[in-house]
Write a protein that holds these residues in place. Structure first.
Motif, PDB file in Angstrom:
ATOM      1  N   ASP A 137       0.804  -1.215   0.000  1.00  0.00           N
ATOM      2  CA  ASP A 137       0.000   0.000   0.000  1.00  0.00           C
ATOM      3  C   ASP A 137       0.840   1.269   0.000  1.00  0.00           C
ATOM      4  O   ASP A 137       0.302   2.368  -0.088  1.00  0.00           O
ATOM      5  N   GLU A 138       2.162   1.131   0.103  1.00  0.00           N
ATOM      6  CA  GLU A 138       3.043   2.287   0.082  1.00  0.00           C
ATOM      7  C   GLU A 138       3.265   2.755  -1.360  1.00  0.00           C
ATOM      8  O   GLU A 138       3.632   1.960  -2.229  1.00  0.00           O
ATOM      9  N   SER A 139       3.071   4.028  -1.621  1.00  0.00           N
ATOM     10  CA  SER A 139       3.309   4.571  -2.960  1.00  0.00           C
ATOM     11  C   SER A 139       4.784   4.859  -3.206  1.00  0.00           C
ATOM     12  O   SER A 139       5.234   4.881  -4.356  1.00  0.00           O
ATOM     13  N   ASP A 140       5.544   5.061  -2.120  1.00  0.00           N
ATOM     14  CA  ASP A 140       6.975   5.319  -2.219  1.00  0.00           C
ATOM     15  C   ASP A 140       7.720   3.986  -2.157  1.00  0.00           C
ATOM     16  O   ASP A 140       7.686   3.296  -1.139  1.00  0.00           O
ATOM     17  N   ARG A 199      11.301  -2.628   7.750  1.00  0.00           N
ATOM     18  CA  ARG A 199      11.769  -2.213   6.428  1.00  0.00           C
ATOM     19  C   ARG A 199      12.924  -1.225   6.531  1.00  0.00           C
ATOM     20  O   ARG A 199      13.222  -0.693   7.603  1.00  0.00           O
ATOM     21  N   LYS A 200      13.570  -0.995   5.399  1.00  0.00           N
ATOM     22  CA  LYS A 200      14.744  -0.118   5.346  1.00  0.00           C
ATOM     23  C   LYS A 200      14.381   1.314   5.695  1.00  0.00           C
ATOM     24  O   LYS A 200      15.126   2.003   6.379  1.00  0.00           O
ATOM     25  N   GLU A 201      13.237   1.790   5.220  1.00  0.00           N
ATOM     26  CA  GLU A 201      12.753   3.129   5.536  1.00  0.00           C
ATOM     27  C   GLU A 201      11.273   3.047   5.871  1.00  0.00           C
ATOM     28  O   GLU A 201      10.548   2.217   5.310  1.00  0.00           O
ATOM     29  N   GLY A 202      10.827   3.921   6.784  1.00  0.00           N
ATOM     30  CA  GLY A 202       9.428   3.899   7.158  1.00  0.00           C
ATOM     31  C   GLY A 202       9.018   5.140   7.923  1.00  0.00           C
ATOM     32  O   GLY A 202       9.862   5.969   8.292  1.00  0.00           O
TER      33      GLY A 202
END
Length: 345
Positions: A144-147, A173-176
């Motif tokens: 659901d993440e667009s990035d 995750r690596k970024e959030g």
């Protein structure tokens, strides 16, 4: 005073050489039982599968990070690679975990291994010890993440609710974002294979670096994860118990990055939380029930990411249980758990 690093420290520890902790105090290096075979690229995280019928045939799985030919390597308890149970050709496998008694259908269960395949934005699932693929090539996460930078999974841990007989995968995750950094998926199986159903987004993030390491205390029902430059965070593992943070502790006992987390669990509910103090090249020990800091220990490893522990007796090689940790020489280090002397001095 000479501070040796990496495998040299492991080799020369028998001579009584010591290293300095991040606090300046002297920590003796605890010698390993053995060091595993090397992997080709970059080791990160181990998991231990316990063979209940033949504990001496238990397997240590360890990730080896590479974008094209990464792997999850299987090691016997002599630290030798088991080729026919190792997986290669993976796209940056990061963290790995083991689950038991996963229901394939009403009459059949299997032990499972899961790991994150970071550059394909998915988790993988295989049966153990026969290493059959159960995921039809991968289960996508953070869809659901667009990035796309927030779709790259790192840490993973399994939680099995013994009352409902449900198995969940908790993924970082690596970024959030600062809220909802972790996703929890219900793993469901039918005739077409296994599906991952998103059941909650949870977990605070300080915004300082990243969240990778996750560990689940199955019996007490808690999730711990490392907010790397901040603290160890604690939540309920059962999503029905809510998303309130229960604790944020221990940050002052780390030089910088809080990395791998392993939970040593005993039948009386006592135990220890063992956490890699990465840049200090040692481990911080906390009480399992109170989360109070106990001490630091030095195992001679360098820049340790992942670690894992079991208190089960694994034959004559590891009669007190096994602690496995990654070191930066593309190997994993095996210690008999009894040698760590985890209790307060």
């Amino acid at each position: 005073m000479i501070c040796l690093k990496g495998n040299k420290a492991l080799t020369l520890v028998v001579l009584g050489i010591f290293c300095l902790s991040s606090c300046g105090s002297i920590l003796p290096v605890i010698p390993p039982a053995l060091i595993s075979d090397s992997t080709p690229h970059d080791t990160d995280d181990p998991a231990i599968w316990i063979n209940k019928d033949h504990p001496e045939r238990s397997i240590v799985f360890g990730t080896d990070k590479d974008e094209i030919n990464g792997g999850v390597y299987a090691f016997d308890l002599d630290g030798k690679i088991i080729k026919d149970k190792s997986l290669t050709g993976l796209s940056y496998p990061n963290n790995v975990d083991i689950g038991y008694n996963f229901k394939l259908n009403d009459s059949l269960s299997t032990d499972i291994m899961v790991f994150t395949e970071r550059e394909k934005h998915q988790i993988r699932l295989f049966s153990v010890p026969d290493m059959k693929q159960l995921d039809n090539g991968g289960l996508k996460v953070f869809e659901d993440e667009s990035d796309s930078t927030m779709q790259r999974p790192m840490g993973i841990a399994l939680y099995r609710n013994d009352f409902s007989d449900k198995t969940y995968a908790i993924v970082s995750r690596k970024e959030g974002p600062v809220n909802g950094y972790l996703y929890q998926y219900l793993l469901e199986s039918d005739s077409l294979g296994v599906r991952a159903k998103l059941v909650r987004k949870f977990g605070e993030f300080s915004g300082k670096k990243e969240i990778e390491a996750i560990a689940v205390d199955q019996e007490l029902g808690y999730i711990y994860y490392a907010d790397e430059n901040h603290c160890i965070r604690k939540y309920y593992a059962n999503p029905e118990n809510g998303d309130k943070e229960l604790a944020c502790f221990g940050g002052q006992h780390f030089k910088r990055d809080i990395e791998g987390i392993a939970i040593a669990r005993f039948d009386d509910k006592s135990g220890y939380i063992i956490v890699s103090n990465q840049q200090a090249h040692n481990f911080s020990i906390f009480d399992r029930t109170t989360n109070n800091f106990i001490k630091q220990i030095n195992l001679g490893t360098k820049e340790t990411d992942g670690c894992e522990v079991t208190t089960a007796v694994l034959g004559n090689q590891f009669p007190n249980g096994l602690f496995v940790s990654m070191t930066d020489s593309k190997t994993f280090v095996f210690h008999d758990l009894g040698s760590l002397n985890l209790s307060a001095d």
